[in-house]
Design an enzyme around this catalytic site. Structure first.
Site, PDB file in Angstrom:
ATOM      1  N   LEU A 373     -48.819 -41.567 -32.481  1.00  0.00           N
ATOM      2  CA  LEU A 373     -49.700 -42.402 -31.674  1.00  0.00           C
ATOM      3  C   LEU A 373     -49.175 -43.826 -31.563  1.00  0.00           C
ATOM      4  O   LEU A 373     -49.552 -44.566 -30.663  1.00  0.00           O
ATOM      5  CB  LEU A 373     -51.109 -42.432 -32.287  1.00  0.00           C
ATOM      6  N   VAL A 498     -58.286 -44.945 -23.767  1.00  0.00           N
ATOM      7  CA  VAL A 498     -57.364 -43.938 -24.286  1.00  0.00           C
ATOM      8  C   VAL A 498     -56.652 -44.410 -25.548  1.00  0.00           C
ATOM      9  O   VAL A 498     -56.625 -45.593 -25.860  1.00  0.00           O
ATOM     10  CB  VAL A 498     -56.331 -43.530 -23.210  1.00  0.00           C
ATOM     11  N   GLU A 499     -56.056 -43.457 -26.254  1.00  0.00           N
ATOM     12  CA  GLU A 499     -55.352 -43.693 -27.520  1.00  0.00           C
ATOM     13  C   GLU A 499     -56.263 -44.349 -28.557  1.00  0.00           C
ATOM     14  O   GLU A 499     -55.835 -45.192 -29.338  1.00  0.00           O
ATOM     15  CB  GLU A 499     -54.096 -44.573 -27.298  1.00  0.00           C
ATOM     16  N   GLY A 500     -57.532 -43.970 -28.563  1.00  0.00           N
ATOM     17  CA  GLY A 500     -58.507 -44.549 -29.478  1.00  0.00           C
ATOM     18  C   GLY A 500     -59.300 -45.627 -28.765  1.00  0.00           C
ATOM     19  O   GLY A 500     -58.736 -46.629 -28.336  1.00  0.00           O
TER      20      GLY A 500
END
Length: 804
Positions: A373, A498-500
């Protein structure tokens, strides 16, 4: 004399603590000083002073005594109050590396180490790719057409992305990829994003969280040979299924399952997995040929070799998209027309060796994902944000000079300058962060640093776009091919989600992981508390705890001294100049305060701090803003000094330090133990502040600079794709602005004469000719003035459409 002697002892202890002298050596020095001072102050030899001194020294220095009297009670209390670390949390905490953010959390940054950090540079191949292939791709793209007509990239752009290996930037050359650095990847994505966010997202996904990176880091050689060449040349298009209807930011709770069992594959019975999954919001899913999948692995029959292990946890596998049972559904509409959609499957059987890394990596998927990530958080999303911030700088600054109200350029109004100064500082900060963070990624995958980068870059983008919309006004809200801001505005929700999600990233990840990964003792202490051997656990904890106490004492003393001195006389990088010296010293002051307050919060609240997200998020903000300030200072030091560069860096670093200071104040003001909070707040900031907000003079200076072709504007533009096509949304503003600059003082002289009633004529053409006749402008300037006015008027227009 006794009081003076005791004061001398206290000062000596303070010096020893400040200098972090080893415990045994420090104790010996105190004993010698006590004996010597006792000659002039015999009362020091009295039992009521000697007995406590001996007791303290024995407890601190004799391990068996210390463990019984000090460490064991603390160990028992913490073991009861601290929540256990789950397997998922352990994987997240152990994944990745740390970098400069750990130094800042320590309370005493090593500026010698910082001075050795050099910002990343492109190789000749990387620069050539940016100058040629990326520019060529950008020339193919029209974001209005992509958004509103095609709902997709044009076929020639798709083909070009594949042929030129845009999807293989991270893949090693031996597998046909380009093997570019994190900095090069960021620069590429940023330049594409300055032209088309849709194309940038399409290109970034295969190069961030996806099968490519997972295969490079964890795949078997057979898997690499099977998939990487195709991923590199675009014959294979990847996607990765992580998010589902019931597992978004809490990806560790995914309900998708894989059951180890026997089944038939290619006519033979093999050990494999029966997968059931329901994924959504998966970018590139509608066009993917290969699907990466995360699921929870169960082995009820012990077929993987361990009859006692039934639950393996999150695992990642790689599956051809056309594999029987895999169902890629219809497209989602995330507001931007990049390919995005759901993936389903029910009882899909795959062989066991389709697990990424093979059966040996069963159950290790969460750690793999956390480490991978980092690319999305540290490279791709900050690259999109940086492109937006830099484009806002260039286009909004130009528009603020072109657009006039009340016979004045709108960028000259102080209310507007308050916003344009923020846009200017954000563009500068985003580039500084991008270069500093991608340098850190060369050392590994620092999870805390990349979480900081993702959250603060996308939030800065959000604020920059909002300021830009405010300045451009109605011209910015009317959608159409002329609108140069709407694409960035639409992309903001994607970037912050997105991505958390940003709320999660700020409130849980930055400090939650930061406290564990960056604190020199905390994570090991928690590991010690979970050891099964009680004796060994206590010994390990004792060793760590006594060092932890020294760390706390040192930082508390540093907080007090640096607070009263305003950081003055503290160490700075050897190459610090007159611009940066005081900023580094302020960072020292707040770094010590952060370390002290973090330890106090952990000691008082223990495991409850994890749930007190308002408090932990503020400590994360302090940590992040100090990191951003360091990035700005490093970036500033890498360029020749100009007044424009100094002004941008001064505003940006002042803002970062101010935000860190305010977060620290808010933490102290809301800490439940009020007297303790007030004490630490006073020690850290006895004057009530470290810095004030940027001065109005600096706001006005940046407000003027953003409208000029200043060195910072030129530098930031170097990272973008700049269109000069007067029929293009951005090119129309750019070409009009350049025409205005080429007129120099001519346009201003003409306007001044017209506005004061000195010119005759019903049309601008006639007025310009009259100005030439009166020697206000030159005859050759008449056509230039008329041409610019036509461009100016066209630049201010918005699109209109037939009735629907």
């Amino acid at each position: 004399m006794l009081l003076l002697s005791l004061l001398a002892i206290l000062v000596l202890v303070g010096v020893l603590v400040y200098r972090q002298v080893a415990l045994i050596a420090a104790s010996s020095i105190v004993i010698v000083a006590w004996l010597l001072l006792g000659v002039v102050a015999p009362a020091l030899y009295s039992a009521w002073l000697v007995v406590p001194l001996v007791a303290i020294l024995l407890v601190l220095n004799i391990g068996p005594i210390r463990r019984v009297v000090l460490s064991k009670p603390v160990f028992s209390i913490l073991k009861k109050t601290m929540p256990p670390i789950s397997a998922t949390e352990r994987d997240a905490l152990e994944a990745g590396t740390t970098w400069w953010e750990k130094q800042l959390f320590s309370g005493k940054p090593d500026w010698n180490e910082f001075a050795q950090i050099s910002l990343p540079q492109l190789t000749a191949d990387e620069q050539s790719f940016l100058d040629n292939e990326v520019s060529e791709l950008c020339s193919m793209l029209d974001e209005w057409d992509i958004h509103n007509n095609r709902k997709d990239l044009p076929p020639e752009a798709w083909q070009y992305l594949k042929e030129k290996k845009f999807f293989g930037l991270i893949i090693p050359k031996e597998y046909g990829g380009r093997d570019f650095s994190p900095y090069a990847q960021s620069r590429i994505m940023s330049k594409i994003a300055s032209r088309s966010g849709t194309a940038a997202v399409t290109a970034m996904v295969p190069n961030s969280l996806g099968p490519g990176e997972l295969l490079v880091k964890y795949g078997t050689e057979e898997q690499r040979q099977r998939w990487l060449p195709g991923l590199a040349n675009g014959t294979e298009i990847p996607c990765f299924g992580l998010t589902g209807p019931e597992a978004g930011s809490d990806a560790g709770s995914i309900p998708d399952v894989g059951i180890v069992c026997k089944g038939e594959h290619e006519g033979q019975e093999v050990i494999g997995l029966k997968l059931t999954f329901n994924k959504r919001w998966i970018t590139l899913a509608p066009v993917a040929t290969v699907v990466g999948l995360a699921f929870k692995l169960h082995d009820p029959e012990g077929l993987l070799g361990d009859p006692n292990k039934k639950e393996y946890g999150i695992t990642c596998a790689l599956i051809p998209a056309n594999h029987p049972g895999v169902d890629i559904g219809k497209r989602h509409n995330p507001g931007s027309p990049f390919m995005n959609g759901p993936i389903f499957g029910n009882d899909v059987f795959i062989p066991i060796d389709w697990i990424i890394g093979g059966a040996a990596m069963a159950g290790k998927g969460w750690r793999m994902l956390i480490e991978c990530l980092g690319a999305g958080r540290g490279v791709s999303l900050p690259a999109l944000s940086t492109a937006s911030g830099e484009m806002n700088y260039r286009l909004v600054g130009a528009y603020a000079r072109i657009r006039r109200q009340f016979n004045t350029e709108v960028g000259k109004f102080e209310g507007v300058q308050e916003a344009t100064a923020e846009i200017a500082a954000s563009g500068y900060t985003l580039e500084a962060m991008r270069q500093f963070v991608t340098k850190g990624l060369e050392t590994g995958a620092p999870s805390v640093m990349t979480a900081m980068a993702k959250y603060h870059a996308t939030e800065m983008m959000r604020q920059s776009v909002e300021h830009s919309m405010d300045i451009v006004g109605g011209r910015a809200i009317q959608n159409g091919p002329r609108n140069f801001l709407i694409a960035s505005y639409i992309s903001v929700p994607v970037a912050i989600t997105v991505e958390g999600a940003n709320i999660l990233t700020r409130s849980l990840m930055i400090f939650g992981q930061g406290a564990m990964r960056c604190h020199p003792f905390l994570f090991e202490e928690m590991q010690a508390m979970e050891m099964s051997d009680a004796g060994a656990a206590l010994k390990k904890f004792d060793r760590l705890f006594i060092s932890h106490l020294g760390h706390v004492a040192n930082n508390m003393l540093r907080t007090k001294l640096l607070g009263f001195l305003g950081g003055r006389f503290s160490s700075v990088p050897a190459n610090a100049d007159d611009f940066s010296r005081r900023w580094y010293q302020r960072i020292n002051q707040l770094s010590a305060a952060l370390a002290s307050m973090s330890d106090i919060a952990l000691a008082v609240l223990g495991g409850n701090l994890k749930r007190r997200e308002l408090l932990s998020a503020r400590l994360g903000d302090v940590h992040s803003q100090l990191f951003i300030a360091c990035a700005i200072l490093k970036f500033h030091s890498a360029h020749p000094r100009t007044r424009a560069e100094d002004a941008h860096a001064e505003y940006a670093v002042n803002r970062a330090i101010y935000l860190a200071q305010e977060a620290l104040k808010d933490f102290a003001n809301n800490f439940p133990v009020r007297w303790l909070a007030r004490t630490i707040k006073f020690l850290a900031m006895p004057c009530g502040y470290v810095v004030r907000k940027p001065h109005d003079d600096l706001i006005r200076e940046l407000g003027d600079l953003i409208m000029e072709e200043n060195p910072v504007r030129q530098m930031l533009s170097h990272y973008l794709y700049i269109s000069h096509d007067p029929l293009d949304a951005a090119g129309r503003v750019e070409s009009t602005y350049q025409t205005l600059l080429s007129l120099g003082p001519v346009w201003h002289a003409f306007l001044k004469a017209r506005n004061t009633g000195k010119l005759q004529g019903a049309t601008l053409q006639e007025q310009a000719e009259d100005a030439a006749a009166k020697n206000i402008i030159q005859p050759q300037d008449v056509a230039r003035v008329v041409d610019y006015d036509a461009r100016r008027f066209d630049c201010l227009q918005t699109d209109a459409f037939d009735k629907l």
